[in-house]
Design a protein around this motif. Structure first.
Motif, short mmCIF file in Angstrom:
data_model
loop_
_atom_site.label_atom_id
_atom_site.label_comp_id
_atom_site.label_asym_id
_atom_site.label_seq_id
_atom_site.Cartn_x
_atom_site.Cartn_y
_atom_site.Cartn_z
N ASP A 103 22.85 1.64 -8.15
CA ASP A 103 23.38 3.01 -8.10
C ASP A 103 24.90 3.03 -8.25
O ASP A 103 25.62 3.71 -7.52
N ASN A 104 25.39 2.27 -9.22
CA ASN A 104 26.83 2.21 -9.45
C ASN A 104 27.38 3.48 -10.07
O ASN A 104 28.60 3.69 -10.09
N ALA A 105 26.51 4.33 -10.57
CA ALA A 105 26.91 5.62 -11.14
C ALA A 105 25.95 6.68 -10.65
O ALA A 105 24.78 6.39 -10.35
N PRO A 106 26.41 7.92 -10.55
CA PRO A 106 25.51 9.00 -10.12
C PRO A 106 24.27 9.08 -11.02
O PRO A 106 24.39 8.92 -12.25
N ARG A 107 23.15 9.32 -10.43
CA ARG A 107 21.90 9.32 -11.21
C ARG A 107 21.89 10.40 -12.29
O ARG A 107 21.36 10.18 -13.38
N ASP A 108 22.46 11.55 -12.00
CA ASP A 108 22.51 12.60 -13.02
C ASP A 108 23.34 12.16 -14.22
O ASP A 108 22.99 12.46 -15.37
N ALA A 109 24.43 11.44 -13.97
CA ALA A 109 25.26 10.95 -15.06
C ALA A 109 24.52 9.89 -15.87
O ALA A 109 24.63 9.85 -17.11
N GLN A 110 23.77 9.05 -15.18
CA GLN A 110 22.97 8.05 -15.88
C GLN A 110 21.95 8.72 -16.80
O GLN A 110 21.78 8.31 -17.97
N LYS A 111 21.27 9.73 -16.30
CA LYS A 111 20.24 10.40 -17.08
C LYS A 111 20.83 11.12 -18.29
O LYS A 111 20.27 11.06 -19.40
N GLU A 112 21.96 11.81 -18.08
CA GLU A 112 22.59 12.52 -19.20
C GLU A 112 23.02 11.54 -20.29
O GLU A 112 22.79 11.78 -21.49
N SER A 113 23.63 10.43 -19.89
CA SER A 113 24.08 9.45 -20.87
C SER A 113 22.88 8.80 -21.58
O SER A 113 22.93 8.56 -22.79
#
Length: 272
Positions: A103-113
């Motif tokens: 979880d090094n990045a917010p999950r929403d940011a991961q999904k968008e990218s």
């Protein structure tokens, strides 16, 4: 034998290779590795990845943002990926995906990218290199949703998931790539999942400098060590090492169709 292996996923721009790059390439050749793909994990480091791909005819690269980096470098549109993918050395998009273990990045940011990378794959028809860890359901839900909008090729890299994820990925035409993890004593469930993957959908990789296979575990991994993974995969699938080399190399060029097979080096090919 004269069948060369392909290390379909390594990180040659990482500092572990800086001091002995030539030696690393020589050992890969001697181990029968005829081509390598150096994988992009940050757009800010793409120039270095591309420079390394330019050092030899049989090194290619990808462009992408790893889910760990999605907080700072995550994408909302595919435009920059599509632009960079025009380079003749860029043969894939990624690695991208979801990582809920760190979880090094917010999950929403991961999904968008992740979705932006998929859009780039759909536009270019270059394969998507997928990283997934502790996020199997969300990873496959997104891949299936996006695939319904329009097909795109891809691979689940460094497979360490369940039979269910493998089968869902296969249903949308994806490939499964095996790393040194399949040689680990603790990887019984992963090996069982691989048994059910058709031979014509398998690749091999190192993910070097990480995850060195047995008997090199604990050392810095490097492309030449993919021969040990190929040998284990041959054992799992009950075929010869030569057959695994032939099939996984054929599969690589089917998936990564932009790569020039005539540049595959067979010098030292032994599948040891």
């Amino acid at each position: 034998m004269n069948v060369a292996l392909v290390d379909s996923h390594c990180h040659l721009d990482f500092p572990q290779f800086a001091e002995d790059f030539t030696g690393t390439m020589t050992r890969a050749r001697d181990a029968g590795v005829g081509m390598m793909v150096s994988i992009g994990v940050r757009l800010s480091a793409f120039d270095k990845v591309r420079e390394i791909a330019g050092r030899a005819d049989n090194i290619y690269c990808t462009v992408g943002v790893h889910p760990h980096e999605a907080g700072e470098e995550g994408l909302s549109t595919p435009d920059i990926l599509i632009e960079k993918a025009q380079d003749p050395k860029v043969i894939g998009i990624g690695e991208s995906g979801l990582d809920y273990y760190y979880d090094n990045a917010p999950r929403d940011a991961q999904k968008e990218s992740f979705r932006a990378h998929i859009a780039a794959c759909r536009a270019t028809q270059l394969p998507l290199v997928v990283h997934t860890r502790d996020a199997d359901d969300d990873t496959m839900d997104i891949l299936e949703e996006e695939y319904a909008k329009g097909a795109f090729p891809g691979v689940i890299h460094c497979f360490s998931s369940s039979t269910e994820l493998a089968q869902r990925a296969l249903k949308i035409g994806f490939y499964i790539s095996c790393s040194g993890i399949i040689t680990f004593n603790s990887a019984t469930a992963i090996r069982d999942a691989i048994k059910d993957v058709p031979l014509d959908r398998l690749l091999v990789e190192t993910d070097s400098p990480y995850l060195a296979p047995v008997p090199k575990r604990g050392k810095t991994n490097e492309p030449g060590y993919v021969a040990h993974t190929a040998a284990k995969l041959a054992e799992i699938k009950n075929v010869s090492v030569e057959e695994i080399a032939r099939i996984t190399t054929d599969n690589f060029f089917t998936l990564f169709s932009k790569a020039d097979r005539s540049l595959l080096s067979t010098t030292g090919a032994s599948g040891q």
